[in-house]
Design a protein around this motif. Structure first.
Motif, PDB file in Angstrom:
ATOM      1  N   GLN A 192       0.814  -1.210   0.000  1.00 28.01           N
ATOM      2  CA  GLN A 192       0.000   0.000   0.000  1.00 28.01           C
ATOM      3  C   GLN A 192       0.854   1.269   0.000  1.00 28.01           C
ATOM      4  N   PHE A 193       1.991   1.226   0.687  1.00 29.47           N
ATOM      5  CA  PHE A 193       2.851   2.407   0.771  1.00 29.47           C
ATOM      6  C   PHE A 193       3.324   2.878  -0.603  1.00 29.47           C
ATOM      7  N   MET A 194       3.408   1.953  -1.576  1.00 27.01           N
ATOM      8  CA  MET A 194       3.907   2.298  -2.903  1.00 27.01           C
ATOM      9  C   MET A 194       2.936   3.178  -3.677  1.00 27.01           C
ATOM     10  N   ILE A 195       1.656   3.135  -3.300  1.00 20.09           N
ATOM     11  CA  ILE A 195       0.670   3.963  -3.992  1.00 20.09           C
ATOM     12  C   ILE A 195       0.040   4.973  -3.038  1.00 20.09           C
ATOM     13  N   SER A 196       0.766   5.283  -1.968  1.00 22.05           N
ATOM     14  CA  SER A 196       0.264   6.297  -1.027  1.00 22.05           C
ATOM     15  C   SER A 196       1.417   7.188  -0.548  1.00 22.05           C
ATOM     16  N   SER A 197       1.972   6.892   0.614  1.00 23.29           N
ATOM     17  CA  SER A 197       2.983   7.780   1.199  1.00 23.29           C
ATOM     18  C   SER A 197       4.265   7.846   0.374  1.00 23.29           C
ATOM     19  N   ALA A 198       4.758   6.698  -0.115  1.00 24.98           N
ATOM     20  CA  ALA A 198       5.975   6.715  -0.929  1.00 24.98           C
ATOM     21  C   ALA A 198       5.717   7.365  -2.278  1.00 24.98           C
ATOM     22  N   LEU A 199       4.517   7.195  -2.823  1.00 25.78           N
ATOM     23  CA  LEU A 199       4.155   7.834  -4.086  1.00 25.78           C
ATOM     24  C   LEU A 199       4.164   9.347  -3.950  1.00 25.78           C
ATOM     25  N   ASP A 200       3.657   9.838  -2.848  1.00 21.21           N
ATOM     26  CA  ASP A 200       3.536  11.281  -2.642  1.00 21.21           C
ATOM     27  C   ASP A 200       4.843  11.918  -2.169  1.00 21.21           C
ATOM     28  N   ALA A 201       5.457  11.343  -1.144  1.00 23.05           N
ATOM     29  CA  ALA A 201       6.635  11.956  -0.530  1.00 23.05           C
ATOM     30  C   ALA A 201       7.944  11.500  -1.163  1.00 23.05           C
ATOM     31  N   GLY A 202       7.946  10.352  -1.811  1.00 19.79           N
ATOM     32  CA  GLY A 202       9.183   9.830  -2.385  1.00 19.79           C
ATOM     33  C   GLY A 202       9.766   8.739  -1.499  1.00 19.79           C
ATOM     34  N   TYR A 203      10.506   7.832  -2.110  1.00 15.79           N
ATOM     35  CA  TYR A 203      11.043   6.681  -1.380  1.00 15.79           C
ATOM     36  C   TYR A 203      12.123   7.075  -0.377  1.00 15.79           C
ATOM     37  N   TRP A 204      12.902   8.104  -0.696  1.00 17.04           N
ATOM     38  CA  TRP A 204      13.959   8.518   0.216  1.00 17.04           C
ATOM     39  C   TRP A 204      13.361   8.997   1.536  1.00 17.04           C
ATOM     40  N   ARG A 205      12.329   9.830   1.466  1.00 18.59           N
ATOM     41  CA  ARG A 205      11.680  10.315   2.691  1.00 18.59           C
ATOM     42  C   ARG A 205      10.943   9.176   3.388  1.00 18.59           C
ATOM     43  N   PHE A 206      10.363   8.282   2.606  1.00 15.09           N
ATOM     44  CA  PHE A 206       9.645   7.153   3.198  1.00 15.09           C
ATOM     45  C   PHE A 206      10.602   6.298   4.038  1.00 15.09           C
ATOM     46  N   PHE A 207      11.759   5.968   3.488  1.00 16.57           N
ATOM     47  CA  PHE A 207      12.709   5.134   4.238  1.00 16.57           C
ATOM     48  C   PHE A 207      13.349   5.907   5.398  1.00 16.57           C
ATOM     49  N   ARG A 208      13.530   7.197   5.243  1.00 20.79           N
ATOM     50  CA  ARG A 208      13.991   7.998   6.389  1.00 20.79           C
ATOM     51  C   ARG A 208      12.960   7.955   7.509  1.00 20.79           C
ATOM     52  N   GLY A 209      11.685   7.970   7.133  1.00 16.39           N
ATOM     53  CA  GLY A 209      10.635   7.877   8.133  1.00 16.39           C
ATOM     54  C   GLY A 209      10.672   6.550   8.868  1.00 16.39           C
ATOM     55  N   ILE A 210      10.898   5.461   8.127  1.00 18.72           N
ATOM     56  CA  ILE A 210      10.988   4.141   8.757  1.00 18.72           C
ATOM     57  C   ILE A 210      12.147   4.100   9.751  1.00 18.72           C
ATOM     58  N   VAL A 211      13.280   4.641   9.354  1.00 14.60           N
ATOM     59  CA  VAL A 211      14.445   4.671  10.251  1.00 14.60           C
ATOM     60  C   VAL A 211      14.135   5.463  11.519  1.00 14.60           C
ATOM     61  N   SER A 212      13.381   6.554  11.360  1.00 15.53           N
ATOM     62  CA  SER A 212      13.064   7.400  12.518  1.00 15.53           C
ATOM     63  C   SER A 212      12.196   6.676  13.544  1.00 15.53           C
ATOM     64  N   LEU A 213      11.498   5.621  13.115  1.00 13.58           N
ATOM     65  CA  LEU A 213      10.648   4.875  14.044  1.00 13.58           C
ATOM     66  C   LEU A 213      11.457   4.099  15.080  1.00 13.58           C
ATOM     67  N   ALA A 214      12.748   4.002  14.865  1.00 11.35           N
ATOM     68  CA  ALA A 214      13.607   3.357  15.867  1.00 11.35           C
ATOM     69  C   ALA A 214      13.683   4.199  17.136  1.00 11.35           C
ATOM     70  N   ASN A 215      13.328   5.463  17.023  1.00  7.96           N
ATOM     71  CA  ASN A 215      13.352   6.376  18.172  1.00  7.96           C
ATOM     72  C   ASN A 215      12.027   6.265  18.934  1.00  7.96           C
ATOM     73  N   PRO A 216      12.049   5.855  20.194  1.00  7.26           N
ATOM     74  CA  PRO A 216      10.803   5.725  20.976  1.00  7.26           C
ATOM     75  C   PRO A 216      10.018   7.023  21.073  1.00  7.26           C
ATOM     76  N   LYS A 217      10.708   8.158  21.077  1.00  2.00           N
ATOM     77  CA  LYS A 217      10.022   9.452  21.172  1.00  2.00           C
ATOM     78  C   LYS A 217       9.183   9.722  19.921  1.00  2.00           C
ATOM     79  N   VAL A 218       9.695   9.299  18.770  1.00  5.04           N
ATOM     80  CA  VAL A 218       8.946   9.481  17.520  1.00  5.04           C
ATOM     81  C   VAL A 218       7.691   8.608  17.540  1.00  5.04           C
ATOM     82  N   ARG A 219       7.827   7.364  17.961  1.00  3.73           N
ATOM     83  CA  ARG A 219       6.668   6.465  18.029  1.00  3.73           C
ATOM     84  C   ARG A 219       5.630   7.001  19.010  1.00  3.73           C
TER      85      ARG A 219
END
Length: 310
Positions: A35-62
């Protein structure tokens, strides 16, 4: 909803049965992983999408994402038309949706969309205020406006929280009474649009993203949609095939083996990922029953189909 008690119970039972068999016990979980391929990654781009995934490692972000309310929505509740925990049949559906991984994938999609929103929002705010290119500034301002954020205001925690919630809601095709057709929000007609409302929202989302980007001279979203339709669609089709073969214990039979390979890939890519929502389903179904590609395409441009477009 003005139904008789018996009619209401029947409608709820039908919706629960459809959700259990088509979603929880069907193959819906597989395309949901892309689903991400036709929603968030489609709109924001894959680079920002994967940066977002990495940021989820931070408990404060979650924790910030949870506080924003971006993960509170339940697609299962919308499909059932009521809380899954209120009746035995709803509890059964909830169990099956959990067991099949459908609820888990939806939760992951909510977190990734929200994390992408936080990264995207900060990048857009910087671009809208500092880019020397006017078209790029206007593009970023339009994107921020869709999140409910004014580019001239600072990105405070409360602003980011509201923008995160709105972006995750839009990217995950959540219910919005201001955007959906009135008939889809009529409780008496809810059962008739149980699944098609998501196809409608997906088509509208893709249309809006591409229109906004092209208006400002950005063609990246079209290229990403091509990746989603081909790469994502191929992966989903293969996964569905192996799942069906594993469950049945027999090789799957594909009546479309006589189609030209490229055309077959195109249909599978569009229909599997949902890049054109219900229209992809129509096209794929027309070919599945033995119609020629020409007849299938002719049906897609017929007045009944075209009249359903926004």
């Amino acid at each position: 909803y003005s139904f008789s008690p018996k009619g209401k119970r029947l409608a709820e039972a039908v919706m629960a049965w459809e959700t259990s068999t088509k979603i929880a016990l069907g193959t819906a979980t597989i395309p949901n992983t892309s689903q991400f391929m036709i929603s968030s990654a489609l709109d924001a781009g894959y680079w920002r999408f994967f940066r977002g995934i990495v940021s989820l490692a931070n408990p404060k972000v979650r924790d910030a994402i949870r506080k924003s309310g971006a993960t509170e929505y339940s697609m299962l509740t919308e499909l059932l038309g009521t809380s899954a925990s209120t009746k035995p049949i709803g509890k059964t559906t909830d169990f099956l949706a959990t067991w099949s991984g459908f609820k888990g994938i939806n939760k992951i999609n909510q977190f990734t969309a929200a994390a992408t929103a936080r990264i995207f929002m900060k990048d857009l705010h910087k671009i809208s205020n500092k880019s020397p290119i006017k078209a790029r500034r206007e593009w970023a301002q339009d994107k921020l406006s869709r999140m409910g954020v004014r580019h001239s205001n600072p990105l405070t925690d409360s602003v980011i929280s509201r923008g995160t919630n709105r972006y995750a809601r839009d990217m995950n095709l959540q219910k919005d009474v201001l955007k959906d057709p009135l008939i889809m929000n009529n409780p008496r007609a809810q059962w008739a649009f149980q699944f098609k409302r998501f196809g409608y929202r997906q088509a509208k989302l893709i249309d809006n993203v591409i229109r906004e980007d092209l208006k400002r001279g950005n063609v990246a979203s079209i290229l990403r949609l091509g990746v989603a339709g081909y790469a994502g669609g191929t992966g989903v089709s293969i996964a569905k095939k192996y799942m069906k073969e594993w469950l049945s214990g027999e090789p799957s039979f594909d009546p479309r083996t006589e189609l030209p390979e490229d055309f077959e890939d195109l249909i599978e890519g569009i229909a599997s990922v949902g890049a054109l929502g219900m229209f992809g389903d129509f096209l794929s179904s027309a070919v599945s029953v033995g119609d020629s590609p020409t007849k299938a395409m002719a049906f897609m441009i017929s007045p009944p189909v075209l009249s359903s477009v926004d």
